[in-house]
Design a protein around this motif. Structure first.
Motif, short mmCIF file in Angstrom:
data_model
loop_
_atom_site.label_atom_id
_atom_site.label_comp_id
_atom_site.label_asym_id
_atom_site.label_seq_id
_atom_site.Cartn_x
_atom_site.Cartn_y
_atom_site.Cartn_z
N LEU A 259 0.93 -1.37 0.04
CA LEU A 259 0.04 -0.13 -0.12
C LEU A 259 0.80 1.40 0.09
O LEU A 259 0.51 2.23 -0.53
CB LEU A 259 -0.89 -0.12 1.10
CG LEU A 259 -2.13 -1.17 1.19
CD1 LEU A 259 -3.00 -1.28 2.48
CD2 LEU A 259 -2.79 -0.93 -0.10
N LEU A 260 2.02 1.35 0.83
CA LEU A 260 2.77 2.48 0.74
C LEU A 260 3.64 2.56 -0.53
O LEU A 260 3.58 3.78 -1.08
CB LEU A 260 4.14 2.27 1.77
CG LEU A 260 3.35 2.37 3.29
CD1 LEU A 260 4.59 1.91 4.06
CD2 LEU A 260 2.97 3.76 3.68
N VAL A 261 3.94 1.40 -1.21
CA VAL A 261 4.60 1.65 -2.32
C VAL A 261 3.48 1.86 -3.56
O VAL A 261 3.72 2.83 -4.51
CB VAL A 261 5.19 0.22 -2.78
CG1 VAL A 261 5.65 0.14 -4.24
CG2 VAL A 261 6.35 0.08 -2.03
N THR A 262 2.23 1.50 -3.50
CA THR A 262 1.22 2.11 -4.34
C THR A 262 0.99 3.60 -4.36
O THR A 262 0.84 4.33 -5.49
CB THR A 262 -0.04 1.41 -4.08
OG1 THR A 262 -0.12 -0.16 -3.93
CG2 THR A 262 -1.28 2.07 -4.99
N VAL A 263 1.16 4.06 -3.24
CA VAL A 263 0.97 5.66 -3.18
C VAL A 263 2.41 6.40 -3.65
O VAL A 263 2.16 7.09 -4.65
CB VAL A 263 0.93 6.26 -1.72
CG1 VAL A 263 0.81 7.66 -1.56
CG2 VAL A 263 -0.30 5.55 -1.13
N MET A 264 3.59 5.55 -3.44
CA MET A 264 4.65 6.24 -4.39
C MET A 264 4.67 6.16 -5.70
O MET A 264 4.79 7.08 -6.44
CB MET A 264 5.88 5.37 -3.76
CG MET A 264 6.48 5.81 -2.67
SD MET A 264 7.95 4.87 -2.04
CE MET A 264 9.05 4.88 -3.47
N ASP A 265 4.01 5.02 -6.31
CA ASP A 265 3.92 4.41 -7.72
C ASP A 265 3.08 5.51 -8.27
O ASP A 265 3.46 5.98 -9.47
CB ASP A 265 3.52 3.23 -7.87
CG ASP A 265 3.76 2.81 -9.34
OD1 ASP A 265 4.48 3.53 -10.22
OD2 ASP A 265 2.92 1.98 -9.54
N ASP A 266 1.89 5.86 -7.80
CA ASP A 266 0.86 6.72 -8.35
C ASP A 266 1.38 8.13 -8.09
O ASP A 266 1.11 8.87 -8.96
CB ASP A 266 -0.36 6.51 -7.64
CG ASP A 266 -1.12 5.27 -7.85
OD1 ASP A 266 -0.51 4.59 -8.89
OD2 ASP A 266 -1.90 4.87 -7.20
N THR A 267 2.12 8.40 -7.41
CA THR A 267 2.73 10.05 -7.32
C THR A 267 3.90 10.19 -8.21
O THR A 267 3.68 10.94 -9.24
CB THR A 267 3.34 10.27 -5.84
OG1 THR A 267 2.51 10.02 -4.80
CG2 THR A 267 3.95 11.69 -5.73
N PHE A 268 4.58 9.11 -8.41
CA PHE A 268 5.54 9.16 -9.64
C PHE A 268 5.04 9.07 -11.00
O PHE A 268 5.34 9.88 -11.81
CB PHE A 268 6.65 8.18 -9.37
CG PHE A 268 7.65 8.67 -8.78
CD1 PHE A 268 8.78 9.38 -8.79
CD2 PHE A 268 7.64 8.07 -7.12
CE1 PHE A 268 9.93 9.71 -7.99
CE2 PHE A 268 8.66 8.50 -6.23
CZ PHE A 268 9.77 9.33 -6.62
N ASP A 269 4.16 8.35 -11.09
CA ASP A 269 3.43 7.88 -12.53
C ASP A 269 2.54 8.95 -12.94
O ASP A 269 2.24 9.42 -14.07
CB ASP A 269 2.73 6.69 -12.37
CG ASP A 269 3.90 5.54 -12.87
OD1 ASP A 269 4.90 6.02 -13.33
OD2 ASP A 269 3.33 4.33 -12.91
#
Length: 517
Positions: A259-269
């Protein structure tokens, strides 16, 4: 002469004969059913108290039981748990957890020195400004715990004063969780140790029903509504890999990483500008509270929560697991670097070769992170040699990452790209070889089959590695579950509704369990 009777001005009874005449409403369930249900629930709580091995988990369970006013039903079990907490080597760096331990032990007549709070002092021997400004729950726990002070404890008097000052400021913050805000306001009126237990119970029950859990609290707090809200799907993903009963902590830990990485991924992408991507990556590489100044305002809360969550997780694990949490953090930092490189390619409209695209997108896969985080909580099953195999991105792990990436990219051709997605492996193959999408997908399907052979080969390389290789196979299979049939079921979660209901909502029929057993 008789003295005149002085007329009193007392108010009449507010209730008059209300309770004398009151008739109970008919019960929706029989008393027998309710007693049976109560016995079942009491047994469930006893089991939780008896099987919980995590000190923080034990403290939270005892605290909830006390808040709910049912501690008298579990006196012996709670006494045993409090004794375990008192004799354990508790070295948490979480203000909330230290304060909770302090309060529970003192409430039960076990002496704890105020020195345990010394680690939270800043350079001026006062409460660290970082904690004071951002840790509402920790400050509330400190405020309540400090009210168990005795004569000659000026440090606790000061803690009450400082915590009260900051809590009063925080109650004006509209972003404060409503349940937490209620608890803060109630404590500022009467601190928890000085509250009548039955009154606290009546208020806490309604709040307990509103408790939203780790992800909802975090997702609401950071306010990044552009990111996918996939708590259930993330937990499902973790369950597919770490389904065994004794891996409950691992399961939870991995779900949090997803879930933490999902937020990171969506922020960068999907959201951040290229400059904001650089700022976020710089802060993540520094991994320090002071780096928050590098970030745009909307990412500051997420960054603080990212650091805080890793700190809490580090405190929750055994000494043998602490270095594994550290490696998980390092993998997340690597992932951030690769996300930034993809963002640069997207910003530059760069069309990489098929080989270059696979190289970067394999590194930016979440698989290496999940493999490392999956060792947390496995205890001695993971030896030093085994962990080194997991952490070194072996050919089997790279193969699993490629499978996940290829399947995701094929699904992306159907669903469409996000704003910042770099060219996919399918697009790169089409551009480089001047072929149709069907031909490119057929080629990548053949590569997926080949990479599966590499994953399978790892099962026979070293018997000592089998436990983690078996999990790698499960993790790779989960990629097929989420991305098979040209879909992205994690992003478009309606595909998972039936599966989630069958696993977590609808019980398995008793007849089926009978035949299985």
């Amino acid at each position: 002469m008789a003295s005149e009777t002085v007329a009193s001005n007392f108010e009449p009874s507010l209730w008059s004969t209300f309770f004398i005449d009151y008739e109970l409403k008919p019960l929706q369930r029989s008393e027998e059913w309710m007693r049976k249900r109560a016995d079942e629930l009491k047994e469930k709580v006893r089991t939780q108290l008896g099987t919980c091995e995590d000190i923080v988990g034990k403290m939270n369970l005892v605290d909830a039981i006390q808040h709910l006013g049912i501690e008298h039903l579990f006196k012996q079990e709670i006494d045993n748990t409090i004794r375990d907490i008192h004799t354990s080597e508790f070295t948490s760096s979480s203000l909330h957890e230290v304060a909770l331990s302090f309060r529970l032990l003192r409430e039960h007549g076990l002496w704890v020195s105020p020195d345990v709070f010394g680690k939270f002092d800043g350079d001026d021997a006062r409460l660290s400004s970082v904690i004071a400004d951002h840790d509402t729950r920790g400050l509330l726990s400190l405020y309540n715990a400090a009210h168990l002070l005795v004569h000659g404890e000026p440090e606790l008097e000061e803690a009450i004063s400082i915590a009260k000052h900051h809590l009063e400021s925080m109650t004006k913050d509209c972003d404060l969780n409503p349940v937490l805000a209620n608890q803060v306001n109630r404590a500022l009126n009467i601190a928890l140790p000085r509250t009548c237990k039955r009154l606290e119970t009546s208020l806490f029950i309604s709040e307990y029903e509103q408790e939203e859990g780790w992800w909802r609290d975090l997702y609401t707090y950071v306010g990044l509504n552009y990111a996918r809200d996939r708590a259930v799907e993330g937990y499902l993903w973790s369950c597919l890999v770490f389904y065994e009963k004794d891996l409950s902590f691992t399961r939870t830990f991995v779900a949090k990483m997803i879930l933490l990485v999902t937020v990171m991924d969506d922020t960068f992408d999907s959201h951040a500008t290229i400059q904001e991507c650089r700022q976020l990556n710089s802060a993540i590489q520094r991994w320090d509270e002071s780096a928050v100044t590098l970030l745009p305002e909307y990412l500051k809360k997420f960054y603080r929560e990212l650091l805080r969550n890793f700190k809490v997780l580090q405190d929750q694990v055994t000494d043998n697991d602490k270095y594994r949490v550290t490696y998980t953090r390092k993998e997340l930092q690597k992932l951030s670097t690769y996300y930034l490189q993809e963002a640069k390619w997207s910003h530059q409209r760069h069309k990489p070769s098929f080989r270059d695209q696979i190289t970067l997108s394999t590194m930016s896969s979440v698989i290496p992170l999940l493999c490392v985080s999956g060792t947390v909580g496995m205890g001695n099953v993971v030896t030093k040699e085994t962990f080194e195999w997991v952490a070194s991105r072996t050919s089997a792990i790279v193969a699993s990452a490629k499978i996940g990436r290829f399947m995701n990219d094929i699904a992306a051709m159907k669903r469409g790209k996000n704003k910042g997605d770099v060219a996919s492996s399918v697009e790169c193959y089409i551009n480089e070889h001047k072929v149709t999408m069907e031909v490119a997908i057929d080629k990548i399907d053949s590569l997926i089959k080949d990479e599966w052979r590499t994953v399978n080969q790892a099962l026979f390389e070293d018997r000592k590695l089998f436990p983690v290789v078996e999990q790698l196979v499960n993790l790779t299979a989960s990629m097929a579950f989420f991305y098979d049939d040209r879909k992205d079921a994690f992003t478009f979660a309606t595909h998972l509704q039936d599966t989630i209901e069958s696993l977590f909502v609808n019980p398995v029929p008793i007849q089926t369990i009978y035949y299985i057993s």
